[in-house]
Design an enzyme around this catalytic site. Structure first.
Site, PDB file in Angstrom:
ATOM      1  N   ARG A   1     -89.722  41.121 -22.743  1.00 19.57           N
ATOM      2  CA  ARG A   1     -88.496  41.953 -22.825  1.00 19.57           C
ATOM      3  C   ARG A   1     -87.152  41.026 -22.582  1.00 19.57           C
ATOM      4  NH1 ARG A   1     -88.499  46.179 -18.161  1.00 19.57           N
ATOM      5  NH2 ARG A   1     -90.047  47.181 -19.122  1.00 19.57           N
TER       6      ARG A   1
ATOM      7  N   ARG B   1     -81.993  43.545 -12.786  1.00 22.96           N
ATOM      8  CA  ARG B   1     -82.613  43.556 -14.461  1.00 22.96           C
ATOM      9  C   ARG B   1     -81.641  43.641 -15.373  1.00 22.96           C
ATOM     10  NH1 ARG B   1     -87.854  45.884 -14.790  1.00 22.96           N
ATOM     11  NH2 ARG B   1     -89.313  45.447 -12.967  1.00 22.96           N
TER      12      ARG B   1
ATOM     13  N   LYS C   1     -87.759  45.924  -7.961  1.00 25.16           N
ATOM     14  CA  LYS C   1     -86.901  45.813  -9.028  1.00 25.16           C
ATOM     15  C   LYS C   1     -85.558  46.521  -8.770  1.00 25.16           C
ATOM     16  CE  LYS C   1     -89.394  48.451 -11.959  1.00 25.16           C
ATOM     17  NZ  LYS C   1     -89.825  49.469 -13.045  1.00 25.16           N
TER      18      LYS C   1
ATOM     19  N   LYS D   1     -81.611  47.820 -10.575  1.00 26.85           N
ATOM     20  CA  LYS D   1     -80.855  48.094 -11.856  1.00 26.85           C
ATOM     21  C   LYS D   1     -79.564  48.374 -11.872  1.00 26.85           C
ATOM     22  CE  LYS D   1     -85.305  49.631 -13.734  1.00 26.85           C
ATOM     23  NZ  LYS D   1     -85.887  50.405 -14.409  1.00 26.85           N
TER      24      LYS D   1
ATOM     25  N   CYS E   1     -90.981  57.079 -23.881  1.00 33.18           N
ATOM     26  CA  CYS E   1     -91.333  55.799 -23.373  1.00 33.18           C
ATOM     27  C   CYS E   1     -92.215  55.255 -24.220  1.00 33.18           C
ATOM     28  CB  CYS E   1     -91.709  55.855 -22.049  1.00 33.18           C
ATOM     29  SG  CYS E   1     -93.393  56.666 -21.850  1.00 33.18           S
TER      30      CYS E   1
ATOM     31  N   CYS F   1     -98.898  50.228 -22.640  1.00 34.84           N
ATOM     32  CA  CYS F   1     -98.616  50.549 -21.367  1.00 34.84           C
ATOM     33  C   CYS F   1     -99.936  50.706 -20.652  1.00 34.84           C
ATOM     34  CB  CYS F   1     -97.450  51.522 -21.161  1.00 34.84           C
ATOM     35  SG  CYS F   1     -97.230  51.664 -19.244  1.00 34.84           S
TER      36      CYS F   1
ATOM     37  N   CYS G   1     -96.225  58.876 -18.043  1.00 35.83           N
ATOM     38  CA  CYS G   1     -96.530  58.879 -16.518  1.00 35.83           C
ATOM     39  C   CYS G   1     -95.222  59.180 -15.710  1.00 35.83           C
ATOM     40  CB  CYS G   1     -97.303  57.483 -16.349  1.00 35.83           C
ATOM     41  SG  CYS G   1     -96.260  56.398 -15.655  1.00 35.83           S
TER      42      CYS G   1
ATOM     43  N   CYS H   1     -89.643  56.017 -17.366  1.00 39.63           N
ATOM     44  CA  CYS H   1     -88.940  55.198 -18.175  1.00 39.63           C
ATOM     45  C   CYS H   1     -88.113  55.600 -19.122  1.00 39.63           C
ATOM     46  CB  CYS H   1     -89.988  54.032 -18.734  1.00 39.63           C
ATOM     47  SG  CYS H   1     -91.070  53.230 -17.571  1.00 39.63           S
TER      48      CYS H   1
HETATM   49 FE1  SRM Z   1     -90.337  51.200 -16.948  1.00 40.52          FE
HETATM   50  C1  SRM Z   1     -92.968  50.183 -15.477  1.00 40.52           C
HETATM   51  C2  SRM Z   1     -91.349  50.491 -20.245  1.00 40.52           C
HETATM   52  C3  SRM Z   1     -87.445  51.683 -18.402  1.00 40.52           C
HETATM   53  C4  SRM Z   1     -89.166  53.002 -14.351  1.00 40.52           C
HETATM   54  N1  SRM Z   1     -92.043  50.288 -17.719  1.00 40.52           N
HETATM   55  C5  SRM Z   1     -92.949  49.931 -16.889  1.00 40.52           C
HETATM   56  C6  SRM Z   1     -93.907  48.800 -17.577  1.00 40.52           C
HETATM   57  C7  SRM Z   1     -93.544  47.608 -17.641  1.00 40.52           C
HETATM   58  C8  SRM Z   1     -95.288  49.013 -17.290  1.00 40.52           C
HETATM   59  C9  SRM Z   1     -95.885  48.201 -16.322  1.00 40.52           C
HETATM   60  O1  SRM Z   1     -95.474  47.954 -15.354  1.00 40.52           O
HETATM   61  O2  SRM Z   1     -97.004  47.753 -16.619  1.00 40.52           O
HETATM   62  C10 SRM Z   1     -93.503  49.707 -18.934  1.00 40.52           C
HETATM   63  C11 SRM Z   1     -94.053  48.662 -20.288  1.00 40.52           C
HETATM   64  C12 SRM Z   1     -94.651  49.638 -21.535  1.00 40.52           C
HETATM   65  C13 SRM Z   1     -94.651  48.866 -22.716  1.00 40.52           C
HETATM   66  O3  SRM Z   1     -95.730  48.841 -23.186  1.00 40.52           O
HETATM   67  O4  SRM Z   1     -93.814  48.395 -23.302  1.00 40.52           O
HETATM   68  C14 SRM Z   1     -92.183  50.082 -18.920  1.00 40.52           C
HETATM   69  N2  SRM Z   1     -89.485  50.755 -18.852  1.00 40.52           N
HETATM   70  C15 SRM Z   1     -90.125  50.672 -20.022  1.00 40.52           C
HETATM   71  C16 SRM Z   1     -89.175  50.971 -21.145  1.00 40.52           C
HETATM   72  C17 SRM Z   1     -89.616  49.868 -22.246  1.00 40.52           C
HETATM   73  C18 SRM Z   1     -89.462  52.313 -21.594  1.00 40.52           C
HETATM   74  C19 SRM Z   1     -88.757  52.440 -23.016  1.00 40.52           C
HETATM   75  O5  SRM Z   1     -89.619  53.066 -23.737  1.00 40.52           O
HETATM   76  O6  SRM Z   1     -87.694  51.955 -23.548  1.00 40.52           O
HETATM   77  C20 SRM Z   1     -87.953  50.753 -20.564  1.00 40.52           C
HETATM   78  C21 SRM Z   1     -87.456  49.133 -20.727  1.00 40.52           C
HETATM   79  C22 SRM Z   1     -85.974  49.179 -20.047  1.00 40.52           C
HETATM   80  C23 SRM Z   1     -85.656  47.774 -19.971  1.00 40.52           C
HETATM   81  O7  SRM Z   1     -85.079  47.146 -21.224  1.00 40.52           O
HETATM   82  O8  SRM Z   1     -85.421  46.908 -19.216  1.00 40.52           O
HETATM   83  C24 SRM Z   1     -88.183  51.188 -19.165  1.00 40.52           C
HETATM   84  N3  SRM Z   1     -88.587  51.929 -16.385  1.00 40.52           N
HETATM   85  C25 SRM Z   1     -87.406  52.480 -17.223  1.00 40.52           C
HETATM   86  C26 SRM Z   1     -86.476  53.373 -16.607  1.00 40.52           C
HETATM   87  C27 SRM Z   1     -85.213  53.784 -17.026  1.00 40.52           C
HETATM   88  C28 SRM Z   1     -84.144  52.837 -16.943  1.00 40.52           C
HETATM   89  O9  SRM Z   1     -84.175  52.024 -15.948  1.00 40.52           O
HETATM   90  O10 SRM Z   1     -82.842  53.363 -17.013  1.00 40.52           O
HETATM   91  C29 SRM Z   1     -87.086  53.603 -15.492  1.00 40.52           C
HETATM   92  C30 SRM Z   1     -86.517  54.708 -14.298  1.00 40.52           C
HETATM   93  C31 SRM Z   1     -85.349  54.291 -13.656  1.00 40.52           C
HETATM   94  C32 SRM Z   1     -86.020  53.787 -12.243  1.00 40.52           C
HETATM   95  O11 SRM Z   1     -86.221  52.450 -12.401  1.00 40.52           O
HETATM   96  O12 SRM Z   1     -85.933  54.230 -11.289  1.00 40.52           O
HETATM   97  C33 SRM Z   1     -88.223  52.874 -15.053  1.00 40.52           C
HETATM   98  N4  SRM Z   1     -90.770  51.573 -15.197  1.00 40.52           N
HETATM   99  C34 SRM Z   1     -90.317  52.149 -14.352  1.00 40.52           C
HETATM  100  C35 SRM Z   1     -91.342  52.215 -13.163  1.00 40.52           C
HETATM  101  C36 SRM Z   1     -91.128  53.103 -11.956  1.00 40.52           C
HETATM  102  C37 SRM Z   1     -90.386  52.464 -10.950  1.00 40.52           C
HETATM  103  C38 SRM Z   1     -90.388  52.920  -9.478  1.00 40.52           C
HETATM  104  O13 SRM Z   1     -89.350  53.092  -8.817  1.00 40.52           O
HETATM  105  O14 SRM Z   1     -91.323  53.719  -9.095  1.00 40.52           O
HETATM  106  C39 SRM Z   1     -92.537  51.407 -13.696  1.00 40.52           C
HETATM  107  C40 SRM Z   1     -93.713  51.131 -12.833  1.00 40.52           C
HETATM  108  C41 SRM Z   1     -93.215  50.051 -11.599  1.00 40.52           C
HETATM  109  O15 SRM Z   1     -92.181  49.534 -11.436  1.00 40.52           O
HETATM  110  O16 SRM Z   1     -94.390  49.916 -10.701  1.00 40.52           O
HETATM  111  C42 SRM Z   1     -92.169  50.842 -14.659  1.00 40.52           C
HETATM  112 FE1  SF4 Z   2     -95.631  53.377 -19.201  1.00 34.26          FE
HETATM  113 FE2  SF4 Z   2     -95.273  55.190 -17.407  1.00 34.26          FE
HETATM  114 FE3  SF4 Z   2     -93.288  53.644 -18.217  1.00 34.26          FE
HETATM  115 FE4  SF4 Z   2     -94.258  55.284 -19.774  1.00 34.26          FE
HETATM  116  S1  SF4 Z   2     -93.095  55.992 -18.177  1.00 34.26           S
HETATM  117  S2  SF4 Z   2     -93.657  53.327 -20.374  1.00 34.26           S
HETATM  118  S3  SF4 Z   2     -96.297  55.448 -19.272  1.00 34.26           S
HETATM  119  S4  SF4 Z   2     -94.946  53.011 -16.958  1.00 34.26           S
END
Ligand code: SRM
Ligand code: SF4
Length: 586
Positions: free
Chosen positions: A94, A163, A227, A229, A448, A454, A493, A497
């Site tokens: 990323r 981030r 993390k 944000k 997502c 993922c 899930c 995201c």
């Molecule tokens: Fe996310 C984890 C993709 C925005 C909440 N996110 C992941 C991971 C890295 C999976 C992992 O941990 O193994 C995913 C990678 C998938 C892949 O194959 O690429 C992933 N997140 C994404 C992206 C690429 C979704 C998309 O389709 O665009 C976004 C990348 C953002 C960036 O450029 O930095 C992405 N993730 C978000 C958002 C939205 C936002 O930030 O505006 C959220 C919800 C907001 C938040 O953080 O509360 C989000 N991602 C999570 C979480 C849950 C965090 C939590 O507090 O519970 C995880 C899992 C974790 O952190 O344990 C996670």
């Molecule tokens: Fe993966 Fe869940 Fe984030 Fe989708 S919402 S990219 S399934 S961690």
């Protein structure tokens, strides 16, 4: 009383909600960070180990701080297990891209690196940056070096740090937008980790001889509990979903000038199915600050979370839980005393939309920008559909820049009146101009990544989104609502995201082919939706919402948005975020 967090300490006396310090074991990640020598671990050794495409478990936690995740192709798991082969490992990278801004020269490099070092596609994310997928271990260094040569990096794109900082993607819209972009970029840089580990491991391989011992003045050796944000928004557009951010800055504009920000804290969306101790939460306002106070307040908020965030439970470690447990008043006092900034009362700021502008728009400096819809942000060439090639051709002639939007779309920005026809011709040649003519449901939809990359996906998302949109498009057409903007977001899930809990229709993966269904968020991103089915197929969801959509078409009040209508007339009063209550009123 302050929790004793100090660099290198392994066990922290924690202050929970009572006055007495509680000593609980720290989660494993804390030990990994402490022992990592400022994020180095043994990553360099793992990179030269050719016996596996993977890296060690501990290093997998550390590479996140360098913007990298180890993944495997989940479509291939079964056949490789049968053939007794190791998983098809590869990495996701990323990019760090504050405010989503990149130059045409950078675009061309990323485009080429995607072909040469990754799986040939680029993915625009919901936080305005690029992801590469499918990078084999041996390609990591060349890819990162290629990015570095064009002044891009992936430092702190993931991991327990601040981030990618989000900001409205079109600075030329007004002087206020331009000033806000500078503040967002400034805060991103101000809060970057100071360790040289990234440079050492990925770029020059050199330790800096004779240099002082490293220090992380903001983060300490154990960085943040989780993390973190930050997002900047400028009303009336809440395109960055500011209330979902740990820390938000809402621009206050008076007489055309950005005079300061309403600061919000404690947003976050991730949760786990069946665990009501985890939940999405909207941020709350601390008050108003002036523009020159952004870095001081940002740093104080981060430092407070560093010292008080829960390092014993990663499911309870985000800022939202710190604030939920200790209260906003306590948090505000802590930030004021650390920053020396006293918040004044939050000023009026009203959001009306989250939607990206599509097509051509003229800016105050006489240039133009073109908002291009890109479904799920996936940029790839397919048979008969050459999106990646088209955008490379644009990059070759474009003299402005590109802005990635928080809705996974692209803005071609800073286009002069003279160069507009050439860009239009490229878009038309490849049919990209037609993308913006799709239904508004599609234009607003987010998904997502989910399968196959993922590791946390419980169900499909990006790959089924087109099918879901088509099904709803038919119903909307039948109901005479084809031109209505309704937000639909899908994730594989409950991590959230694609910010599904802020969608008027939210699908959240639960099991293969099964989703929890939520409706009724406010279109402008200021109210969460509620559960209407804990587990249903896509078809069941469509059938459940068909009468709701018809009722909306027949009974909505003047100007009433779909989410508001669901909230007022369809959701039962006893429905909550976690419970479906007594059933839909249809
Ligand atoms: Fe996310 C984890 C993709 C925005 C909440 N996110 C992941 C991971 C890295 C999976 C992992 O941990 O193994 C995913 C990678 C998938 C892949 O194959 O690429 C992933 N997140 C994404 C992206 C690429 C979704 C998309 O389709 O665009 C976004 C990348 C953002 C960036 O450029 O930095 C992405 N993730 C978000 C958002 C939205 C936002 O930030 O505006 C959220 C919800 C907001 C938040 O953080 O509360 C989000 N991602 C999570 C979480 C849950 C965090 C939590 O507090 O519970 C995880 C899992 C974790 O952190 O344990 C996670
Ligand atoms: Fe993966 Fe869940 Fe984030 Fe989708 S919402 S990219 S399934 S961690």
């Amino acid at each position: 009383m302050l929790a004793a967090h100090r660099d290198g300490e392994h066990v922290l006396p924690l202050l929970m909600s009572s006055e007495e310090p509680v000593t609980k074991p720290l989660v494993a990640n804390e030990g990994i960070k402490t022992a990592s020598n400022f994020l180095r671990g043994t990553i360099a050794e793992d990179l030269v180990d050719q016996s596996t495409g993977a890296i060690s478990d501990d290093n997998q936690q550390l590479t996140k701080f360098h913007g990298l995740y180890l993944q495997d192709d989940r479509d291939l798991r079964r056949e490789r297990r049968k053939a007794k082969m190791e998983k098809a490992f590869s990495f996701m990278l990323r990019v760090r891209l504050p405010g989503g801004r990149c130059s045409p020269a950078q675009w061309k490099v990323l485009d080429q690196l995607a072909d040469e070092r990754a799986n040939g596609s680029l993915r625009l994310t919901t936080r305005q940056t690029f992801q590469f997928h499918g990078i084999l271990k041996g390609n990591l260094r060349p890819l990162i070096q290629g990015m570095h040569d064009t002044l891009l990096d992936s430092i702190a794109a993931c991991g327990d740090v601040n981030r990618n900082v989000m900001a409205p993607p079109n600075p030329e819209r007004s002087p206020a937008h331009a000033a806000m972009y500078d503040h967002a970029k400034g805060l991103s840089e101000h809060t970057l980790p100071k360790t040289r580990a990234y440079h050492e491991i990925w770029l020059d391989g050199e330790k800096v001889a004779g240099s002082e011992p490293e220090v992380e003045p903001l983060y300490g050796a154990t960085y943040l509990p989780r993390k973190f944000k930050v997002g900047f928004a400028i009303p009336p557009s809440n395109d960055v979903d500011v209330y979902s951010q740990d820390l938000g800055f809402i621009g206050v504009v008076e007489n055309g000038e950005l005079v300061g920000y309403n600061v919000t804290v404690g947003g976050g969306l991730g949760m786990s199915h069946g665990n009501e101790a985890t939940f999405p939460r909207l941020a709350e306002a601390l008050g108003f600050i002036t523009c020159d106070q952004v870095n001081a307040v940002g740093e104080a908020v981060i430092a407070t979370q560093r010292d008080y965030g829960d390092r014993t439970n990663r499911k309870h470690a985000r800022l939202k839980y710190t604030i939920e447990d200790r209260g906003l008043a306590w948090f505000k006092g802590e930030v004021e005393s650390r920053s020396g900034v006293i918040f004044s009362e939050a000023r009026a700021a009203t959001f009306t939309t989250i939607e990206d502008p599509h097509g051509w728009h003229e800016c105050i400096d006489g240039t133009w920008f073109y908002g291009l819809h890109i479904l799920s942000g996936r940029i790839k060439d397919r048979e008969g559909w050459q999106m990646k090639t088209a955008l490379r051709e644009v990059a070759e002639i474009h003299s402005g820049d590109f802005r990635l939007t928080p809705s996974q779309n692209l803005t071609i920005s800073g286009v002069t009146t003279e160069s507009k026809p050439a860009i239009e011709a490229i878009l038309a040649k490849h049919g990209l101009d037609k993308e913006n003519d799709r239904s508004r449901l599609r234009l607003n939809a987010l998904s997502c990544v989910a399968l196959p990359t993922c590791g946390l996906a419980l169900a499909e998302s990006e790959r089924v989104l087109p099918e879901v949109i088509e099904k709803f498009d038919v119903i909307l057409e039948e109901a005479g609502l084809a031109d209505d903007a309704i937000s639909l977001r899908m994730t594989g899930c409950p991590n959230g995201c694609a910010r599904p809990y802020l969608a008027e229709i939210g699908f959240v993966g639960k099991a293969p082919g099964k989703y929890a269904l939520y409706i009724g968020a406010k279109y402008n991103g200021t109210r969460l939706n509620r559960l209407v089915s804990p587990k249903c197929t896509i078809d069941e969801a469509v059938e459940m919402l068909r009468p709701v959509i018809k009722k909306y078409a027949a009974e909505r009040e003047e100007g009433e948005e779909f989410g508001d209508f669901c909230h007022r007339a369809v959701l039962p009063e006893d429905a909550t975020f976690h419970s479906i209550g007594s059933g839909l009123r249809v």
